[in-house]
Write an enzyme that holds these catalytic residues in place. Structure first.
Site, PDB file in Angstrom:
ATOM      1  N   ARG A 152      -9.444   6.971   5.084  1.00  0.00           N
ATOM      2  CA  ARG A 152      -8.931   5.943   4.316  1.00  0.00           C
ATOM      3  C   ARG A 152      -8.608   6.319   2.766  1.00  0.00           C
ATOM      4  O   ARG A 152      -7.840   5.923   2.407  1.00  0.00           O
ATOM      5  CB  ARG A 152      -9.800   4.714   4.365  1.00  0.00           C
ATOM      6  N   ARG A 206       0.988  -1.160  -0.015  1.00  0.00           N
ATOM      7  CA  ARG A 206      -0.006  -0.015   0.139  1.00  0.00           C
ATOM      8  C   ARG A 206       0.809   1.367  -0.110  1.00  0.00           C
ATOM      9  O   ARG A 206       0.142   2.463  -0.035  1.00  0.00           O
ATOM     10  CB  ARG A 206      -0.942   0.015   1.260  1.00  0.00           C
TER      11      ARG A 206
HETATM   12  P1  AMP Z   1      -8.454  -3.317   4.361  1.00  0.00           P
HETATM   13  O1  AMP Z   1      -9.220  -4.471   4.803  1.00  0.00           O
HETATM   14  O2  AMP Z   1      -7.439  -3.858   3.144  1.00  0.00           O
HETATM   15  O3  AMP Z   1      -9.422  -2.018   3.780  1.00  0.00           O
HETATM   16  O4  AMP Z   1      -7.453  -2.940   5.593  1.00  0.00           O
HETATM   17  C1  AMP Z   1      -7.897  -2.336   6.627  1.00  0.00           C
HETATM   18  C2  AMP Z   1      -7.170  -1.551   7.250  1.00  0.00           C
HETATM   19  O5  AMP Z   1      -5.852  -2.162   7.768  1.00  0.00           O
HETATM   20  C3  AMP Z   1      -6.685  -0.440   6.828  1.00  0.00           C
HETATM   21  O6  AMP Z   1      -7.553   0.821   6.602  1.00  0.00           O
HETATM   22  C4  AMP Z   1      -5.218  -0.181   7.260  1.00  0.00           C
HETATM   23  O7  AMP Z   1      -5.353   0.597   8.484  1.00  0.00           O
HETATM   24  C5  AMP Z   1      -4.686  -1.472   7.624  1.00  0.00           C
HETATM   25  N1  AMP Z   1      -3.988  -1.884   6.617  1.00  0.00           N
HETATM   26  C6  AMP Z   1      -4.008  -3.210   5.785  1.00  0.00           C
HETATM   27  N2  AMP Z   1      -3.273  -3.145   4.802  1.00  0.00           N
HETATM   28  C7  AMP Z   1      -2.197  -2.613   5.164  1.00  0.00           C
HETATM   29  C8  AMP Z   1      -0.804  -2.128   4.674  1.00  0.00           C
HETATM   30  N3  AMP Z   1      -0.383  -2.874   3.296  1.00  0.00           N
HETATM   31  N4  AMP Z   1      -0.382  -1.251   5.013  1.00  0.00           N
HETATM   32  C9  AMP Z   1      -0.488  -0.488   6.002  1.00  0.00           C
HETATM   33  N5  AMP Z   1      -1.823  -0.941   6.631  1.00  0.00           N
HETATM   34  C10 AMP Z   1      -2.544  -1.508   6.015  1.00  0.00           C
END
Ligand code: AMP
Length: 223
Positions: A171, A93
């Site tokens: 986000r 990310r």
């Molecule tokens: P997601 O389900 O992919 O939307 O991830 C939920 C949350 O997890 C995100 O809003 C971030 O806070 C954290 N997160 C997930 N993947 C990453 C990543 N590669 N780097 C940093 N934070 C992450």
């Protein structure tokens, strides 16, 4: 169809762009292992691991988890997979994460879901869940019979801690500032393929056709 050579792919797109749904279809169709950074973090939170507890407030506030923590977590899981074809979802990310991944593996394809922010905001902020059962409602296209209440138990519905309008905005901001440069990083390497649309079901046939071709084409440097 299971690829007979190792195929390493990344799926990208803003939160709520349908990455989870599309990933499930890709893994079911092409037999790749699915590794989702968000799922991994939520599993840590659910299991109340030290890392999960440390990261929960970060996630709930819509911030990214620090690069070092995230890269260690994912790369150690990838090592555990050995010579397997995989699909990474939610990682990398940031450019720093992409570089950390590059040191260990070269990525064959990066598929990017390009869904307008307005569509996403609407989708995420209208999602309500019944915590005990996991039932998901959407005020726009799958509303509960009685506003705010679960159809089966009549108990109140809640929003995911990070699906509130304020957090969704944060986000999406994090996506623009930190993750969009990753698209540029992969574009310059010639592995980025973008699919645009507002509906997952309309994007999917194009993506599937692309992967069909890609997985059939011989790739250099893989055995
Ligand atoms: P997601 O389900 O992919 O939307 O991830 C939920 C949350 O997890 C995100 O809003 C971030 O806070 C954290 N997160 C997930 N993947 C990453 C990543 N590669 N780097 C940093 N934070 C992450």
């Amino acid at each position: 169809m299971v690829p007979h050579t190792v195929f390493r792919a990344v799926i990208m797109g803003p939160p709520g762009s349908g990455k989870g749904t599309v990933s499930a279809r890709i893994t079911a169709t092409f037999g790749l292992k699915h590794l989702s950074s968000g799922d991994l973090l939520r599993a840590n939170i659910k299991a109340k691991t030290e890392l999960g507890l440390l990261m929960k407030s970060c996630i709930d506030q819509g911030h990214l988890v620090p690069d070092g923590v995230m890269s260690r977590l994912i790369l150690s899981d990838l090592r555990g997979l050995g010579r397997t074809s995989w699909l990474l979802d939610g990682f990398p990310r940031t450019v720093a994460q992409a570089e950390a991944l590059d040191k260990l593996y070269s990525v064959d394809s990066v598929v990017n879901l390009d869904v307008p922010f307005q569509t996403i905001k609407q989708r995420l902020t209208s999602r309500w869940i019944h915590l005990a059962s996991g039932r998901v409602y959407n005020i726009d296209f799958n509303p509960p019979k009685v506003a705010g209440l679960d159809d089966v138990t009549g108990e109140p519905l809640v929003q995911r801690d990070d699906d509130t309008p304020e957090t969704v905005t944060l986000r999406l901001k994090a996506y623009q500032t930190k993750t969009e440069p990753v698209l540029e990083y992969y574009r310059s390497k010639g592995v980025l393929e973008t699919f645009s649309g507002t509906e997952t079901n309309k994007i999917w046939p194009h993506l599937r056709a692309f992967l069909d071709k890609k997985l059939l084409a011989p790739r250099e440097g893989v055995a």
